[in-house]
Design a protein around this motif. Structure first.
Motif, PDB file in Angstrom:
ATOM      1  N   THR A  49      34.334  -4.573 -21.623  1.00 38.74           N
ATOM      2  CA  THR A  49      34.536  -3.723 -21.406  1.00 38.74           C
ATOM      3  C   THR A  49      34.709  -4.369 -19.470  1.00 38.74           C
ATOM      4  OG1 THR A  49      35.920  -2.401 -20.403  1.00 38.74           O
ATOM      5  CG2 THR A  49      33.604  -1.540 -20.720  1.00 38.74           C
ATOM      6  N   ASP A  51      34.836  -1.518 -16.101  1.00 42.78           N
ATOM      7  CA  ASP A  51      34.656  -0.505 -15.207  1.00 42.78           C
ATOM      8  C   ASP A  51      34.978  -0.058 -16.514  1.00 42.78           C
ATOM      9  OD1 ASP A  51      33.093  -2.188 -13.171  1.00 42.78           O
ATOM     10  OD2 ASP A  51      35.018  -1.612 -12.164  1.00 42.78           O
ATOM     11  N   VAL A  52      34.269   1.508 -16.356  1.00 41.93           N
ATOM     12  CA  VAL A  52      34.886   2.326 -17.264  1.00 41.93           C
ATOM     13  C   VAL A  52      33.573   3.579 -16.526  1.00 41.93           C
ATOM     14  CG1 VAL A  52      33.978   3.509 -19.609  1.00 41.93           C
ATOM     15  CG2 VAL A  52      34.537   1.712 -19.302  1.00 41.93           C
ATOM     16  N   THR A  53      34.923   5.026 -16.107  1.00 44.69           N
ATOM     17  CA  THR A  53      34.164   5.931 -16.279  1.00 44.69           C
ATOM     18  C   THR A  53      34.772   7.029 -17.353  1.00 44.69           C
ATOM     19  OG1 THR A  53      34.815   5.152 -13.456  1.00 44.69           O
ATOM     20  CG2 THR A  53      34.326   7.697 -14.480  1.00 44.69           C
ATOM     21  N   ILE A  54      33.669   8.136 -17.410  1.00 47.89           N
ATOM     22  CA  ILE A  54      33.786   9.033 -18.379  1.00 47.89           C
ATOM     23  C   ILE A  54      33.979  10.414 -17.671  1.00 47.89           C
ATOM     24  CG2 ILE A  54      33.324  10.071 -20.467  1.00 47.89           C
ATOM     25  CD1 ILE A  54      32.625   6.525 -21.096  1.00 47.89           C
ATOM     26  N   GLN A  55      34.648  11.418 -17.682  1.00 46.52           N
ATOM     27  CA  GLN A  55      34.729  12.177 -16.472  1.00 46.52           C
ATOM     28  C   GLN A  55      34.849  13.663 -18.151  1.00 46.52           C
ATOM     29  OE1 GLN A  55      37.652  12.494 -13.808  1.00 46.52           O
ATOM     30  NE2 GLN A  55      35.878  11.356 -12.547  1.00 46.52           N
TER      31      GLN A  55
END
Length: 55
Positions: A49, A51-55
């Motif tokens: 992947t 960029d990955v953002t997990i919130q």
């Protein structure tokens, strides 16, 4: 399943055929997650992947 496949050649061949049909020749990623106690909201498996953002 590994034990059954080792003991039963016909089962092993059928399992291999089904996996090839299911994955359509794509590589399969394997992973194991063990959680003891606590709470898990999400488990994410990311092969490749940006960029990955997990919130």
């Amino acid at each position: 399943m590994a034990e059954k496949a080792e003991a039963d050649l016909e089962f092993a061949e059928e399992l291999e055929r089904l996996m090839k049909d299911t994955t359509q020749g794509q590589d399969i990623s394997q992973f194991l997650v063990q959680v003891y106690g606590g709470e898990v909201k999400n488990i994410v498996n990311i092969g490749n992947t940006g960029d990955v953002t997990i919130q």
